[in-house]
Design an enzyme around this catalytic site. Structure first.
Site, mmCIF file in Angstrom:
data_model
loop_
_atom_site.group_PDB
_atom_site.id
_atom_site.type_symbol
_atom_site.label_atom_id
_atom_site.label_comp_id
_atom_site.label_asym_id
_atom_site.label_seq_id
_atom_site.Cartn_x
_atom_site.Cartn_y
_atom_site.Cartn_z
ATOM 1 N N THR A 23 -3.713 -5.138 1.130
ATOM 2 C CA THR A 23 -3.139 -3.795 1.249
ATOM 3 C C THR A 23 -4.016 -2.902 2.113
ATOM 4 O O THR A 23 -3.514 -1.982 2.769
ATOM 5 C CB THR A 23 -2.938 -3.161 -0.139
ATOM 6 O OG1 THR A 23 -4.199 -2.984 -0.781
ATOM 7 C CG2 THR A 23 -2.040 -4.033 -1.000
ATOM 8 N N HIS A 45 21.414 26.422 -13.631
ATOM 9 C CA HIS A 45 22.157 27.520 -14.231
ATOM 10 C C HIS A 45 21.390 28.845 -14.172
ATOM 11 O O HIS A 45 20.171 28.883 -14.342
ATOM 12 C CB HIS A 45 22.479 27.193 -15.689
ATOM 13 C CG HIS A 45 23.303 25.963 -15.853
ATOM 14 N ND1 HIS A 45 24.603 25.874 -15.421
ATOM 15 C CD2 HIS A 45 23.011 24.753 -16.403
ATOM 16 C CE1 HIS A 45 25.080 24.678 -15.694
ATOM 17 N NE2 HIS A 45 24.137 23.980 -16.290
ATOM 18 N N LYS A 75 0.856 -1.185 0.000
ATOM 19 C CA LYS A 75 0.000 0.000 0.000
ATOM 20 C C LYS A 75 0.891 1.234 0.000
ATOM 21 O O LYS A 75 1.793 1.359 0.843
ATOM 22 C CB LYS A 75 -0.889 0.014 1.244
ATOM 23 C CG LYS A 75 -2.100 0.935 1.124
ATOM 24 C CD LYS A 75 -3.141 0.331 0.198
ATOM 25 C CE LYS A 75 -4.507 0.969 0.395
ATOM 26 N NZ LYS A 75 -5.527 0.345 -0.473
#
Length: 351
Positions: free
Chosen positions: A85, A307, A40
């Site tokens: 689950t 950058h 889960k």
């Protein structure tokens, strides 16, 4: 109460059907499952510790994954060994209620040990926890700043930037996503040593000077000039593995690593520190973590170079005369990526 063992002692010499490589018709399987598991994910839980007037909160997003000895659920559609689950989700809430929550690592260890101890047919339990960055509201954040003075007329800052001598609120919190604290705990029944990995994700930093990049390979492919002073910005992702967790303060250790990274990047508040390359700054941070935290066996860090290119004002001298060292163009793609893993010698890691 422990679950019924997958293999009964009387049947110890019998080979389980799915391990024999035979399907439901007694024919050998053409393929083999080489890895498997289920669980889960994204179970969100908030725990409030109410000790007198001062409350403490921990909000986590939890994932629990189990690996069973048997593969009969895959081969034969037999679900008799599956810990649903949904049951795993309920376990997160019930253990939080029963034991409370102190840190991501301790809660992950609690869950993983529960699954291994409760269900004897579980071969491996893997728990992933991400902590939401709540911090207490401070006194200055509840005041109003007017003409450099707080609402009570006292000179000074009344906002979040004022961090010294602040009075912390008992039960109000503010979301401060400076960096994500996460961990992974893996416990295998056949391995007496648990795996505990902690990490920092999304720690974005920038400094406007004391960063250079010079004397790199100069050939026909190069277009970048030597940069003697540039903006240095990165988003740090870092993870480390503990070789010893006995009596370890996980929250303090995480904050220590974060502080080390920031200190090696920024240096002294008044003086700063020189960064001849991203690689060197990264290495210094990793080395100091291993020096300061003996429980850490290995550390891995990634620093993408975000950058900021100088905007060329030369064609616009009538509008903006002179050189430009104030206006920059943020460029996130493409970007350089620098990474390294530093380990104590003779250490095997799971990073």
């Amino acid at each position: 109460m422990f679950a019924t063992p997958l293999r009964q002692p009387a049947a110890a010499n019998q080979t389980p059907k799915d391990s024999a490589g035979m399907d439901d018709h007694g024919k050998p399987y053409q393929y083999e499952i080489t890895d498997h598991g289920y669980g889960k994910d994204a179970v969100k839980v908030l725990h409030v510790s109410r000790k007198g007037p001062v409350h403490t909160i921990q909000e986590f997003e939890v994932g629990t994954h189990l690996k069973l000895y048997s593969k009969k659920d895959y081969y034969h559609g037999n679900n008799s060994d599956i810990v649903a689950t949904d049951s795993q989700k309920n376990t997160v809430y019930l253990l939080a209620k029963k034991h409370g929550i102190e840190s991501p690592e301790k809660f992950a260890l609690l869950l993983a040990r529960h699954f291994i101890n409760k269900y004897s047919h579980v071969e491996e339990a893997h728990v992933h926890v991400e902590a939401y960055p709540w911090q207490r509201v401070c006194q200055e954040e509840t005041r109003t700043n007017v003409n450099g003075k707080c609402e009570n007329g006292v000179q000074g800052n009344c906002d979040f930037s004022s961090i010294d001598n602040r009075s912390l609120h008992n039960h109000a919190f503010i979301f401060t996503p400076t960096a994500l604290h996460y961990c992974d705990v893996v416990i295998r029944r056949t391995d007496p040593k648990q795996t505990v990995i902690t990490g920092i994700k999304g720690l974005r930093v920038l400094k406007t000077t004391q960063s250079s990049f010079v004397n790199f390979v100069n050939d026909e492919f190069r277009s970048l000039p030597d940069q003697y002073d540039r903006i240095f910005s990165t988003v740090v992702d870092c993870s480390w593995e503990y070789s010893d967790t006995e009596n370890l303060d996980f929250l303090r250790a995480w904050q220590t690593v974060k502080n080390i990274i920031i200190r090696n990047f920024a240096g002294d508040p008044q003086v700063g520190v020189s960064s001849p390359s991203v690689q060197h700054t990264l290495y210094l941070s990793e080395r100091q973590v291993l020096d300061v935290l003996p429980q850490v066996s290995v550390i891995s860090m990634t620093m993408p170079n975000k950058h900021y290119f100088n905007f060329d004002t030369k064609p616009f001298q009538k509008i903006a005369p002179g050189d430009n060292n104030e206006v920059f163009i943020p460029v996130d793609k493409p970007h350089g990526t620098i990474y390294a893993q530093l380990a104590r010698k003779n250490i095997n890691s799971h990073l």
